[in-house]
Write a protein that holds these residues in place. Structure first.
Motif, mmCIF file in Angstrom:
data_model
loop_
_atom_site.group_PDB
_atom_site.id
_atom_site.type_symbol
_atom_site.label_atom_id
_atom_site.label_comp_id
_atom_site.label_asym_id
_atom_site.label_seq_id
_atom_site.Cartn_x
_atom_site.Cartn_y
_atom_site.Cartn_z
ATOM 1 N N ALA A 1 -2.520 -6.310 -10.146
ATOM 2 C CA ALA A 1 -1.443 -6.892 -9.337
ATOM 3 C C ALA A 1 -0.282 -7.243 -10.260
ATOM 4 O O ALA A 1 -0.467 -7.890 -11.283
ATOM 5 C CB ALA A 1 -1.938 -8.133 -8.609
ATOM 6 N N PHE B 1 0.043 2.151 -2.225
ATOM 7 C CA PHE B 1 0.180 0.734 -2.533
ATOM 8 C C PHE B 1 -0.852 -0.061 -1.738
ATOM 9 O O PHE B 1 -1.050 0.184 -0.554
ATOM 10 C CB PHE B 1 1.570 0.215 -2.139
ATOM 11 N N THR B 2 -1.467 -1.039 -2.384
ATOM 12 C CA THR B 2 -2.292 -2.015 -1.683
ATOM 13 C C THR B 2 -1.382 -3.066 -1.075
ATOM 14 O O THR B 2 -1.602 -3.522 0.039
ATOM 15 C CB THR B 2 -3.280 -2.691 -2.665
ATOM 16 N N ALA B 3 -0.345 -3.453 -1.830
ATOM 17 C CA ALA B 3 0.637 -4.437 -1.368
ATOM 18 C C ALA B 3 1.972 -4.150 -2.036
ATOM 19 O O ALA B 3 2.026 -3.638 -3.153
ATOM 20 C CB ALA B 3 0.173 -5.844 -1.700
ATOM 21 N N THR C 1 -4.707 -0.663 -11.084
ATOM 22 C CA THR C 1 -4.738 -1.492 -9.880
ATOM 23 C C THR C 1 -4.478 -2.971 -10.158
ATOM 24 O O THR C 1 -4.777 -3.817 -9.328
ATOM 25 C CB THR C 1 -6.091 -1.340 -9.158
ATOM 26 N N GLY D 1 -1.610 0.635 3.158
ATOM 27 C CA GLY D 1 -2.703 1.272 2.436
ATOM 28 C C GLY D 1 -2.999 2.680 2.913
ATOM 29 O O GLY D 1 -3.675 3.438 2.227
ATOM 30 N N ASN D 2 -2.486 3.058 4.063
ATOM 31 C CA ASN D 2 -2.715 4.397 4.591
ATOM 32 C C ASN D 2 -1.604 5.373 4.220
ATOM 33 O O ASN D 2 -1.727 6.557 4.462
ATOM 34 C CB ASN D 2 -2.843 4.346 6.115
ATOM 35 N N ALA E 1 -3.245 1.031 -5.169
ATOM 36 C CA ALA E 1 -4.622 1.460 -4.936
ATOM 37 C C ALA E 1 -4.891 2.693 -5.792
ATOM 38 O O ALA E 1 -5.984 2.886 -6.302
ATOM 39 C CB ALA E 1 -4.845 1.768 -3.462
ATOM 40 N N SER E 2 -3.847 3.521 -5.968
ATOM 41 C CA SER E 2 -3.936 4.724 -6.794
ATOM 42 C C SER E 2 -2.529 5.187 -7.119
ATOM 43 O O SER E 2 -1.557 4.772 -6.486
ATOM 44 C CB SER E 2 -4.699 5.824 -6.053
ATOM 45 N N THR F 1 2.619 -5.226 4.119
ATOM 46 C CA THR F 1 1.170 -5.105 3.996
ATOM 47 C C THR F 1 0.611 -4.471 5.260
ATOM 48 O O THR F 1 1.350 -3.940 6.058
ATOM 49 C CB THR F 1 0.517 -6.487 3.760
ATOM 50 N N GLU G 1 0.977 -3.932 -5.882
ATOM 51 C CA GLU G 1 -0.335 -3.559 -6.395
ATOM 52 C C GLU G 1 -0.631 -2.150 -5.915
ATOM 53 O O GLU G 1 -0.385 -1.817 -4.751
ATOM 54 C CB GLU G 1 -1.395 -4.525 -5.889
#
Length: 84
Positions: free
Chosen positions: A18, A34-36, A16, A50-51, A70-71, A46, A68
């Protein structure tokens, strides 16, 4: 992988942290969230990203300057040209 791609190199990312850089392609190695994700020129993806789960085997083309996770895990191909 094409010879030119092998010369440029890339980054395998599976955490995770960045990341900033200059990539022209991102291969999804395992299901990834992705977070971003920031595309060039200055298009930040953005909010609802995240979903979204990007499935393994998917390739995203474009110009990317930051991302970045998330997983998951990705291979981001360096867009910096190198001499032959």
């Amino acid at each position: 992988m094409a010879r030119d791609e092998a010369r440029r190199g890339g980054d395998i990312v599976a955490d995770t942290t960045a990341m900033t850089g200059n990539w022209y392609r991102i291969d999804i190695l395992e299901a990834t969230v992705f977070t971003a994700l920031t595309a060039s020129p200055a298009l930040a993806v953005t909010g609802g990203i995240g979903n979204a789960t990007f499935p393994a085997g998917l390739t995203i083309h474009g110009g990317f300057t930051a991302f970045e996770l998330a997983s998951g895990a990705v291979l981001a191909y360096d867009a910096t040209a190198t001499s032959a």
